[in-house]
Scaffold this motif. Structure first.
Motif, short mmCIF file in Angstrom:
data_model
loop_
_atom_site.label_atom_id
_atom_site.label_comp_id
_atom_site.label_asym_id
_atom_site.label_seq_id
_atom_site.Cartn_x
_atom_site.Cartn_y
_atom_site.Cartn_z
N ILE A 1 -12.93 -1.30 28.76
CA ILE A 1 -11.54 -0.99 28.34
C ILE A 1 -10.52 -1.76 28.72
N ILE A 2 -10.87 -2.60 29.87
CA ILE A 2 -9.81 -3.63 30.45
C ILE A 2 -10.02 -4.72 30.20
N GLN A 3 -11.03 -5.22 29.17
CA GLN A 3 -11.08 -6.73 28.65
C GLN A 3 -10.04 -7.13 27.77
N SER A 4 -9.63 -8.21 27.71
CA SER A 4 -8.70 -8.80 26.92
C SER A 4 -8.88 -8.97 25.40
N ASN A 5 -10.14 -8.71 24.90
CA ASN A 5 -10.62 -8.75 23.56
C ASN A 5 -10.28 -7.44 22.86
N SER A 6 -10.33 -7.56 21.58
CA SER A 6 -10.24 -6.52 20.63
C SER A 6 -10.96 -5.13 21.22
N PRO A 7 -10.19 -3.96 21.10
CA PRO A 7 -11.08 -2.55 21.43
C PRO A 7 -12.01 -2.49 20.35
N ILE A 8 -11.87 -3.08 19.30
CA ILE A 8 -13.02 -2.80 18.18
C ILE A 8 -14.13 -3.75 18.31
N ILE A 9 -13.94 -5.00 18.80
CA ILE A 9 -14.96 -5.73 19.09
C ILE A 9 -15.44 -6.05 20.45
N ALA A 10 -15.35 -5.25 21.24
CA ALA A 10 -15.71 -5.16 22.63
C ALA A 10 -17.00 -4.88 22.92
N GLY A 11 -18.06 -5.00 21.58
CA GLY A 11 -19.35 -4.62 22.02
C GLY A 11 -20.01 -6.16 22.28
N ASP A 12 -21.11 -6.31 21.58
CA ASP A 12 -22.07 -7.61 21.88
C ASP A 12 -21.39 -8.65 21.29
N THR A 13 -21.54 -9.91 21.53
CA THR A 13 -20.76 -10.98 20.92
C THR A 13 -21.53 -11.21 19.42
N ASN A 14 -22.71 -10.97 19.56
CA ASN A 14 -23.41 -11.23 18.19
C ASN A 14 -23.04 -10.12 17.07
N GLU A 15 -22.40 -9.20 17.71
CA GLU A 15 -22.10 -8.05 16.71
C GLU A 15 -20.54 -8.30 16.39
N ASN A 16 -19.72 -8.98 16.88
CA ASN A 16 -18.30 -8.87 16.93
C ASN A 16 -17.68 -8.74 15.41
N SER A 17 -18.49 -9.46 14.53
CA SER A 17 -17.94 -9.41 13.14
C SER A 17 -18.32 -8.02 12.42
N LYS A 18 -19.46 -7.79 12.81
CA LYS A 18 -19.98 -6.07 12.24
C LYS A 18 -18.93 -5.12 12.66
N ASN A 19 -18.74 -5.51 13.92
CA ASN A 19 -17.74 -4.21 14.88
C ASN A 19 -16.59 -4.38 13.88
N LYS A 20 -15.79 -5.54 13.41
CA LYS A 20 -14.51 -5.59 12.63
C LYS A 20 -14.74 -4.97 11.16
N TYR A 21 -15.84 -5.08 10.84
CA TYR A 21 -15.88 -4.32 9.47
C TYR A 21 -16.37 -2.87 9.42
N VAL A 22 -16.85 -2.63 10.41
CA VAL A 22 -16.86 -1.16 10.98
C VAL A 22 -15.43 -0.65 10.86
N PHE A 23 -14.69 -1.06 11.71
CA PHE A 23 -13.21 -0.81 11.74
C PHE A 23 -12.70 -0.79 10.38
N LYS A 24 -12.75 -1.81 9.54
CA LYS A 24 -12.26 -1.63 8.05
C LYS A 24 -12.90 -0.51 7.60
N TYR A 25 -14.03 -0.16 7.59
CA TYR A 25 -14.76 0.80 6.89
C TYR A 25 -13.98 2.02 7.21
N LEU A 26 -13.96 2.50 8.54
CA LEU A 26 -13.19 3.71 8.92
C LEU A 26 -11.98 3.69 8.74
N LEU A 27 -11.28 2.55 8.52
CA LEU A 27 -9.66 2.50 8.27
C LEU A 27 -9.36 2.89 6.73
N THR A 28 -10.41 2.27 5.76
CA THR A 28 -10.08 2.54 4.47
C THR A 28 -11.04 3.45 3.72
#
Length: 614
Positions: free
Chosen positions: A160-187
Motif C-alpha cells: 500500500i505504501i509502494q510507489s508503483n501502481s496500486p493495480i500492478i502491486a503484485g508479482d513483477t512477472n504478472e504486472n501486465s496481467k494486473n493492468k489488463y485485469v484493471f482494464k477488464y473491471l473498468l470496461t
C-alpha cells in the motif's frame, strides 16, 4: 446482498485452541498495536483466496493447523476450510464452525486442476473463470483467476505504501496481467477478440517449417508434370489450339454422324420395303401356282362334261322313241331319251359356266403375272439400292472411326496439358507463397496504447476518484488524470508515486475504492471486497512507527481530518461492498458506533482485552 464476495468470519483452528474474528458490519476495522497479528489476518485471507502458502508466526501459530473462512458468495453461504499448510481446500454449504455434521460441497486445490478436482478459481469465479485476460503485448492470454483479482481486493501494508501502481502491486512477472485485469473491471470487456502476435523466434521457426514444406510440395508437383520443359504460356497456347481443333473435329464428326444416320435410316426403309415386296412376290407366286392348278381342274371338268354331252348325243342319234320291231313308242324309252337329252343340256350349261370362270381366272392370272414382273423389277432395284447404301455405310464408317480415334487422342493430350496447367498454377501459387514468407517482416508486438482501456472508462474512473478525494477533504484542487505509462493517477499534476509513504497509502486506497465504485455505478463485475492494510499510515507516531519520520506532504496531510472523512466515506458507501481496514491509529470516537472494530492490545492487554489475532 450484492453479487460478489463477503467475508463473514475467519477462524484459526487447532486441536486444543481456536481463534476467530467476525466481520459483522460492511465496514470493519482491525485496530491495535504492532506485532499483534493484524498483517497475519490479511495474509490469512489471501491464503484462503488461493495464495500458495501462509508463513507460520512463531510461537503463536504452533497451536493452529487449519483455517476456515465463512463467506457469502453471490449471496449463497459457504465455509472454506484449508489446512495450514496445504494446497487443498474443502468447501461446505452454509456458515459452519466445524466440518462435523456439515454438508460437504466440493474439494478444490491450488495450482493446476486434476481430472476430478478443480482449481479454487473455479469456486470463487464460476461465472467468470473463462474470461480471457491479456498476459503481454503479444496478445497472449490467460484466464481470469482469483489470484489476479486478489490484487484488486487486497492491499498489504508493504504494497500500500509502494510507489508503483496500486493495480500492478503484485508479482513483477504478472504486472501486465494486473493492468489488463484493471482494464477488464473498468470496461467489462475481456480480451478474447485480440489476436495473438507470433513471437520472433516462433515466427522464424514457423516460417522455416513453412518454407521447407512448400519447397517439398513444389518439388513433388514438378515431378508430376507431363511436359516439364514447357512454360505455362506455351501450354496455354497449345491448350487453346487443341480446343479449336477439337471443336472443329466435333462439328465434322457430328455432320458425318448425321449423314450416316440418314443413310442408315434410308437403309432401314429400303429393307422394310424390300421385305414387303418380297412377301408380295411370294404371295403372287403361290396364287399363280394355285390358279394354274385350278385352271387344270377347269379344263379337266370341261373335257369330262364334253364327253358326257357327246355320249348323250350319240345315244339319241337314230332314235325317235319308237320300237324297232313294233314301231310303237315306249314310255320308258321316251323317258330315258328325255333324260339323256336333259343330261346333254346340263353338261353344255356347266361347260359354259366353267369356261366363263376359266376366262376370268386367265385374266386374273395375266394381271398377277404382270404384277410379278413389276414386283421382280422393284426387288432388283431395291436390292441394288440396299447394296449401294451398305457400301456407303461401309465406306463412311472407317472415316468416322478414324476421326473418333483422333478426337480421343486430342482430348487426352488436352487433358494432360490442362493437368500440367493446374499443377503449374499450384506451383506458381506455392512459389508466390514462398516469396511472401521471405518478404513478410517479423510481426511486432502491440503498442501499449493499442491495449489501453477506453478513454470514457478512464474518464469515469478519474471523476469518481476526484469525487472521493473531495468527499474525504483531501488537500488541493484534486484534479485527477491518468498516467498510462505508470498505470496510476496523477493528482494536481503530481504523480502519486512522488508523494510520501503515507500520502501514497491513502491515494492507493482511494484507487481501490474508486474502482469498486466505478464498477457498481456502471453495473460491472467486481468481487465487492476491499481489504486495506494501513491506509492511514500518515497518521502514525513518527517516533514509534517503523516507517519513521513524516515527510512534508505527510505532515501536511496529518494535520487534516482526512482519516476521519476517509472512514466516514466508507461507512456512507457501505452499500457498495465490504471494507476491512487494518490500522494502528485510534478510530475516531464518532465512528465507533457505526463501524465494527476489533482491537488488539498486545502485551499490555488486560484480562478482558484481546491480546492479538492468535
Amino acid at each position: 446482498m450484492a453479487i460478489g464476495l463477503k467475508i463473514e468470519k475467519i477462524l484459526f483452528l487447532g486441536d486444543s485452541k481456536d481463534s476467530s474474528i467476525s466481520f459483522n458490519k460492511p465496514v470493519h476495522i482491525v485496530h491495535g498495536a504492532s506485532n499483534t497479528g493484524k498483517s497475519l489476518l490479511v495474509e490469512a485471507i489471501d491464503y484462503m483466496l488461493g495464495a500458495k502458502e501462509l508463513k507460520q508466526v512463531e510461537p503463536e501459530s504452533q497451536n493452529y493447523n487449519e483455517i476456515a473462512m465463512q463467506i457469502y458468495l453471490n449471496s449463497e453461504p459457504f465455509t472454506v476450510f484449508r489446512k495450514w499448510p496445504s494446497l487443498n481446500f474443502e468447501v461446505y454449504h452454509g456458515l459452519v464452525d466445524s466440518k462435523e455434521g456439515a454438508l460437504f460441497f466440493n474439494y478444490f486445490k491450488h495450482g493446476k486442476p486434476t481430472k476430478d478436482v478443480n482449481n479454487i478459481t473455479d469456486f470463487y469465479l464460476e461465472e467468470h473463470k473463462n474470461t480471457d485476460i491479456l498476459s503481454n503485448l503479444y496478445g497472449e492470454k490467460s484466464s481470469l483467476t482469483i489470484r489476479l483479482l486478489s490484487r484488486v481486493v487486497l492491499s498489504s501494508e508493504e504494497k500500500i505504501i509502494q510507489s508503483n501502481s496500486p493495480i500492478i502491486a503484485g508479482d513483477t512477472n504478472e504486472n501486465s496481467k494486473n493492468k489488463y485485469v484493471f482494464k477488464y473491471l473498468l470496461t467489462g470487456k475481456d480480451d478474447s477478440h485480440i489476436e495473438t502476435v507470433v513471437r520472433k523466434k516462433e515466427f522464424k521457426s514457423e516460417n522455416k517449417g513453412k518454407v521447407e514444406t512448400l519447397n517439398d510440395v513444389v518439388g513433388k508437383l514438378k515431378l508430376n508434370l507431363t511436359f516439364p520443359d514447357e512454360t505455362f504460356e506455351c501450354l496455354t497456347s497449345r491448350a487453346n489450339k487443341l480446343d479449336v481443333s477439337i471443336d472443329g473435329l466435333l462439328e465434322h464428326i457430328d455432320f458425318s454422324r448425321e449423314e450416316l444416320s440418314e443413310i442408315v435410316e434410308s437403309k432401314k426403309k429400303v429393307s422394310l420395303e424390300l421385305i414387303n415386296i418380297t412377301d408380295r412376290v411370294n404371295s403372287i407366286k403361290v396364287n399363280l401356282v394355285n390358279f394354274n392348278t385350278l385352271k387344270k381342274l377347269y379344263l379337266s371338268d370341261i373335257e369330262r362334261l364334253k364327253s358326257q354331252e357327246e355320249s348323250a348325243f350319240l345315244l339319241k342319234v337314230g332314235h325317235h322313241g319308237e320300237c324297232d320291231f313294233c314301231g310303237n313308242s315306249s314310255k320308258r324309252i321316251c323317258q330315258d331319251l328325255s333324260n339323256v337329252k336333259l343330261l346333254a343340256d346340263a353338261s353344255n350349261a356347266e361347260i359354259k359356266k366353267i369356261q366363263s370362270k376359266y376366262i376370268q381366272l386367265e385374266k386374273t392370272t395375266d394381271v398377277l403375272e404382270q404384277q410379278l414382273v413389276s414386283f421382280n423389277l422393284s426387288v432388283s432395284e431395291l436390292k441394288a439400292r440396299l447394296k449401294f447404301l451398305d457400301d456407303e455405310v461401309e465406306r463412311r464408317s472407317p472415316d468416322l472411326k478414324s476421326e473418333d480415334k483422333m478426337l480421343t487422342a486430342m482430348r487426352k493430350e488436352r487433358s494432360l496439358i490442362k493437368f500440367d496447367l493446374e499443377l503449374q498454377n499450384h506451383i506458381r501459387l506455392f512459389t508466390k507463397g514462398l516469396q511472401e514468407i521471405q518478404l513478410t517482416p517479423v510481426p511486432k508486438q502491440y503498442n501499449s496504447k493499442d491495449l489501453y482501456p477506453e478513454s470514457g472508462a478512464i474518464d469515469s474512473f478519474c471523476q469518481i476518484y476526484r469525487d472521493i478525494l473531495l468527499s474525504i477533504k483531501f488537500p488541493g484542487d484534486n484534479k485527477v488524470t491518468f498516467d498510462y505509462n505508470d498505470f496510476d493517477v496523477v493528482i494536481d499534476e503530481k504523480p502519486r508515486k512522488l508523494n510520501g509513504k503515507g500520502v501514497r497509502a491513502i491515494l492507493h486506497s482511494v484507487f481501490k475504492i474508486a474502482l469498486l465504485k466505478h464498477c457498481r455505478k456502471h453495473g460491472l463485475y467486481h468481487p465487492g471486497l476491499v481489504i486495506l492494510d494501513s491506509p492511514l499510515v500518515t497518521y502514525r507516531d513518527p517516533l514509534k512507527s517503523k516507517h519513521g519520520k513524516l515527510k512534508k506532504d505527510e505532515a501536511q496531510l496529518a494535520e487534516t481530518k482526512v482519516s476521519y472523512h476517509f472512514l466516514n466515506y466508507l461507512n456512507e458507501n457501505r452499500h457498495m461492498g465490504q471494507f476491512i481496514i487494518i490500522e494502528n491509529i485510534d478510530v475516531p470516537e464518532p465512528l465507533r458506533n457505526v463501524i465494527s472494530v476489533d482491537t488488539f492490545y498486545g502485551e499490555n492487554a488486560s484480562l478482558d482485552e484481546r491480546k492479538g489475532l492468535l
